[in-house]
Design a protein around this motif. Sequence first.
Motif, PDB file in Angstrom:
ATOM      1  N   VAL A   1     -23.220  13.802 -36.562  1.00 42.34           N
ATOM      2  CA  VAL A   1     -23.575  12.736 -35.622  1.00 42.34           C
ATOM      3  C   VAL A   1     -24.003  13.334 -34.285  1.00 42.34           C
ATOM      4  CG1 VAL A   1     -22.100  10.997 -36.691  1.00 42.34           C
ATOM      5  CG2 VAL A   1     -21.153  12.455 -34.897  1.00 42.34           C
ATOM      6  N   THR A   2     -24.936  12.639 -33.621  1.00 40.97           N
ATOM      7  CA  THR A   2     -25.408  13.020 -32.287  1.00 40.97           C
ATOM      8  C   THR A   2     -25.699  11.753 -31.493  1.00 40.97           C
ATOM      9  OG1 THR A   2     -27.693  13.136 -33.092  1.00 40.97           O
ATOM     10  CG2 THR A   2     -26.437  15.208 -33.070  1.00 40.97           C
ATOM     11  N   ASP A   3     -26.078  11.922 -30.240  1.00 39.83           N
ATOM     12  CA  ASP A   3     -26.598  10.835 -29.395  1.00 39.83           C
ATOM     13  C   ASP A   3     -25.610   9.673 -29.238  1.00 39.83           C
ATOM     14  OD1 ASP A   3     -29.043  12.267 -29.322  1.00 39.83           O
ATOM     15  OD2 ASP A   3     -29.663  11.314 -31.196  1.00 39.83           O
ATOM     16  N   ARG A   4     -24.428   9.983 -28.747  1.00 37.93           N
ATOM     17  CA  ARG A   4     -23.414   8.954 -28.521  1.00 37.93           C
ATOM     18  C   ARG A   4     -23.850   8.006 -27.405  1.00 37.93           C
ATOM     19  NH1 ARG A   4     -19.439   8.404 -24.757  1.00 37.93           N
ATOM     20  NH2 ARG A   4     -17.524   7.301 -25.357  1.00 37.93           N
ATOM     21  N   LYS A   5     -23.732   6.691 -27.685  1.00 37.15           N
ATOM     22  CA  LYS A   5     -24.065   5.660 -26.691  1.00 37.15           C
ATOM     23  C   LYS A   5     -23.029   4.544 -26.751  1.00 37.15           C
ATOM     24  CE  LYS A   5     -29.067   6.439 -27.148  1.00 37.15           C
ATOM     25  NZ  LYS A   5     -30.357   5.834 -27.562  1.00 37.15           N
ATOM     26  N   GLU A   6     -22.683   4.010 -25.594  1.00 38.48           N
ATOM     27  CA  GLU A   6     -21.775   2.866 -25.580  1.00 38.48           C
ATOM     28  C   GLU A   6     -22.524   1.627 -26.041  1.00 38.48           C
ATOM     29  OE1 GLU A   6     -19.705   0.385 -22.121  1.00 38.48           O
ATOM     30  OE2 GLU A   6     -18.716   2.343 -22.405  1.00 38.48           O
ATOM     31  N   PHE A   7     -21.945   0.926 -27.024  1.00 39.45           N
ATOM     32  CA  PHE A   7     -22.592  -0.235 -27.628  1.00 39.45           C
ATOM     33  C   PHE A   7     -21.960  -1.549 -27.173  1.00 39.45           C
ATOM     34  CE2 PHE A   7     -21.912  -3.110 -31.380  1.00 39.45           C
ATOM     35  CZ  PHE A   7     -23.169  -3.698 -31.387  1.00 39.45           C
ATOM     36  N   HIS A   8     -20.622  -1.587 -27.146  1.00 40.41           N
ATOM     37  CA  HIS A   8     -19.910  -2.825 -26.823  1.00 40.41           C
ATOM     38  C   HIS A   8     -18.575  -2.467 -26.196  1.00 40.41           C
ATOM     39  CE1 HIS A   8     -18.052  -6.818 -27.411  1.00 40.41           C
ATOM     40  NE2 HIS A   8     -17.001  -6.153 -27.870  1.00 40.41           N
ATOM     41  N   LYS A   9     -18.214  -3.148 -25.105  1.00 39.79           N
ATOM     42  CA  LYS A   9     -16.927  -2.892 -24.469  1.00 39.79           C
ATOM     43  C   LYS A   9     -16.178  -4.195 -24.272  1.00 39.79           C
ATOM     44  CE  LYS A   9     -14.649  -0.012 -21.079  1.00 39.79           C
ATOM     45  NZ  LYS A   9     -14.838   1.130 -20.152  1.00 39.79           N
ATOM     46  N   LYS A  10     -14.875  -4.169 -24.552  1.00 43.15           N
ATOM     47  CA  LYS A  10     -14.051  -5.356 -24.377  1.00 43.15           C
ATOM     48  C   LYS A  10     -13.843  -5.619 -22.890  1.00 43.15           C
ATOM     49  CE  LYS A  10     -13.628  -5.548 -28.817  1.00 43.15           C
ATOM     50  NZ  LYS A  10     -14.530  -6.442 -29.562  1.00 43.15           N
ATOM     51  N   PRO A  11     -14.011  -6.862 -22.429  1.00 42.16           N
ATOM     52  CA  PRO A  11     -13.800  -7.173 -21.005  1.00 42.16           C
ATOM     53  C   PRO A  11     -12.340  -7.030 -20.619  1.00 42.16           C
ATOM     54  CG  PRO A  11     -14.168  -9.180 -22.271  1.00 42.16           C
ATOM     55  CD  PRO A  11     -14.437  -8.035 -23.208  1.00 42.16           C
ATOM     56  N   ASP A  12     -12.097  -6.710 -19.353  1.00 39.60           N
ATOM     57  CA  ASP A  12     -10.730  -6.489 -18.874  1.00 39.60           C
ATOM     58  C   ASP A  12      -9.839  -7.703 -19.105  1.00 39.60           C
ATOM     59  OD1 ASP A  12     -11.426  -3.964 -18.072  1.00 39.60           O
ATOM     60  OD2 ASP A  12     -11.843  -4.548 -15.995  1.00 39.60           O
ATOM     61  N   GLY A  13     -10.368  -8.906 -18.931  1.00 37.53           N
ATOM     62  CA  GLY A  13      -9.554 -10.111 -19.067  1.00 37.53           C
ATOM     63  C   GLY A  13      -9.136 -10.414 -20.485  1.00 37.53           C
ATOM     64  N   GLU A  14      -9.761  -9.773 -21.452  1.00 34.27           N
ATOM     65  CA  GLU A  14      -9.442 -10.033 -22.857  1.00 34.27           C
ATOM     66  C   GLU A  14      -8.141  -9.364 -23.284  1.00 34.27           C
ATOM     67  OE1 GLU A  14     -11.749  -8.451 -26.540  1.00 34.27           O
ATOM     68  OE2 GLU A  14     -12.752 -10.291 -25.917  1.00 34.27           O
ATOM     69  N   LYS A  15      -7.753  -8.304 -22.597  1.00 37.99           N
ATOM     70  CA  LYS A  15      -6.541  -7.537 -22.911  1.00 37.99           C
ATOM     71  C   LYS A  15      -6.498  -7.153 -24.390  1.00 37.99           C
ATOM     72  CE  LYS A  15      -3.609  -9.326 -19.198  1.00 37.99           C
ATOM     73  NZ  LYS A  15      -3.687  -8.075 -18.414  1.00 37.99           N
ATOM     74  N   GLY A  16      -7.644  -6.738 -24.896  1.00 33.55           N
ATOM     75  CA  GLY A  16      -7.731  -6.338 -26.284  1.00 33.55           C
ATOM     76  C   GLY A  16      -8.476  -5.030 -26.430  1.00 33.55           C
ATOM     77  N   VAL A  17      -8.257  -4.357 -27.552  1.00 30.50           N
ATOM     78  CA  VAL A  17      -8.965  -3.114 -27.854  1.00 30.50           C
ATOM     79  C   VAL A  17      -9.621  -3.242 -29.222  1.00 30.50           C
ATOM     80  CG1 VAL A  17      -7.395  -1.716 -26.452  1.00 30.50           C
ATOM     81  CG2 VAL A  17      -6.950  -1.994 -28.890  1.00 30.50           C
TER      82      VAL A  17
END
Length: 352
Positions: A233-249
Amino acid sequence: MKQEDLDLTKLLSVASLAVASAEENLDFVQAHLVVDCGCELGEGVIFDDQSHTVLWTDINGKRYHELHLNYLDPTKAQFSTYNVPKKLCSFGMVADSSPPSSDTDTRVGRKLLCAWEDGFQLYDIHNGKALSEYSTGEDVNPDKGPTRLNDGRVDPSGNRFVCGGYYGEIEGQTMKVFKVEQKNVKKLYHEAIVDTIEVTNSINWTLDGKTMYLANSPTRAICTYTYHKNGTVTDRKEFHKKPDGEKGVPDGSCVDSEGYLWNAVWRSGHGPGMVQRINPDTGLVVFTVHMPDATSQVTCCCFGGVDMDILFITSAAEHLDLAKEPHAGGLYAAKVPYKGRKESRFRLTPDG
C-alpha cells in the motif's frame, strides 16, 4: 458445540417497516436484536453465501459463532457456538482446491484462515483441528497479551489476507498490518505492509480493488491507501473522520454493491452506537442504522440473507454495566434498502 433454533419472524416484520420508512426518504433505520449471545468482544462478522451462514467471533470469550439461515424459510435460523483454543481475532473464508492430505482426511468442517492472537493459521473450526502450521515471518505480537492481532479480511483477488494488530492500550506501543499469502499448499507466510498502527480496523476495498480502507481507531479517522497487485500500500489519505461531538471511533466496515462504505461506530458507553453508510467520493455519512437497547459498543457489520439486503451487526459487552446495556454483545440486524456484495475467499492451490 452448542446449538439453538431461532425464529426471525419479528426481525423480518420490523425490517419491512424500516425499509418502508427508508423509501419515504428517511436516512436511517433501527437495528433489531437477533441473537442475545453476550459476546465479550463480538467481532469480524462475515457472511458465507454458499452455506447461507453468518460467521463471527467473540475474541475475548474465545468462542466462534454461526447463524445458519434457512434458505427455504427465512423466518427460521440455527445458532451454533464453538469453543476455540485461543483468541480468534478475525478470519477469512477459504476457497480450497487442494485434495485431502490423506485417504482418511476426507471430512473438513469449516475451514478458515484464522488470525489468532499471535499468528495466522489454516484451521477447521468445526472439528477443532489445525490444517497448517502457523505462517512464517516476523513475530506479529512480540509483547504478547494484552496486545494481539485484530481486524482482518481477504482481499478482492483472493490471493491474500490482510490483518493488523491491537496495541492493548499500552502507552507508546504500536503494532503492524500484515499481508498473508500462500507459500505452498501447506504453508503460509506474512510480511508487514504498514509498520505503525495502534488499533487496526475498517479493512476493506473499493469495488475495483485498487483502494484499501484502513482505520487506526484512536485517530478517529478512516484512511484510504492505493492497493497494489502485490498487496503493498502507498499514498495514505484521510477519507472520513468522526466528529468530536459523536464520541465514537471507527471500528469494522463492509462495502455494499454500490461501493459505499458501512462503518460500525464504537461509542463505549456514550449513548447508542450505530452503523454509518459513507459516500466513497465525499466521505460524508448518507444513511445510518441506529442501535436499540442503548447498545454502544458496535464492532463490525456485513451484508447477508437471500437478497444480501440484511445488515448484520456485532457488538461487545466488555467494561460495560449490563444493567444499562442489557443486550450488549448481541448480534443485531436490520433490513436496509441497499444490497451487499459477496465476501472474498482465500484461494489455496495444490501447487502453491
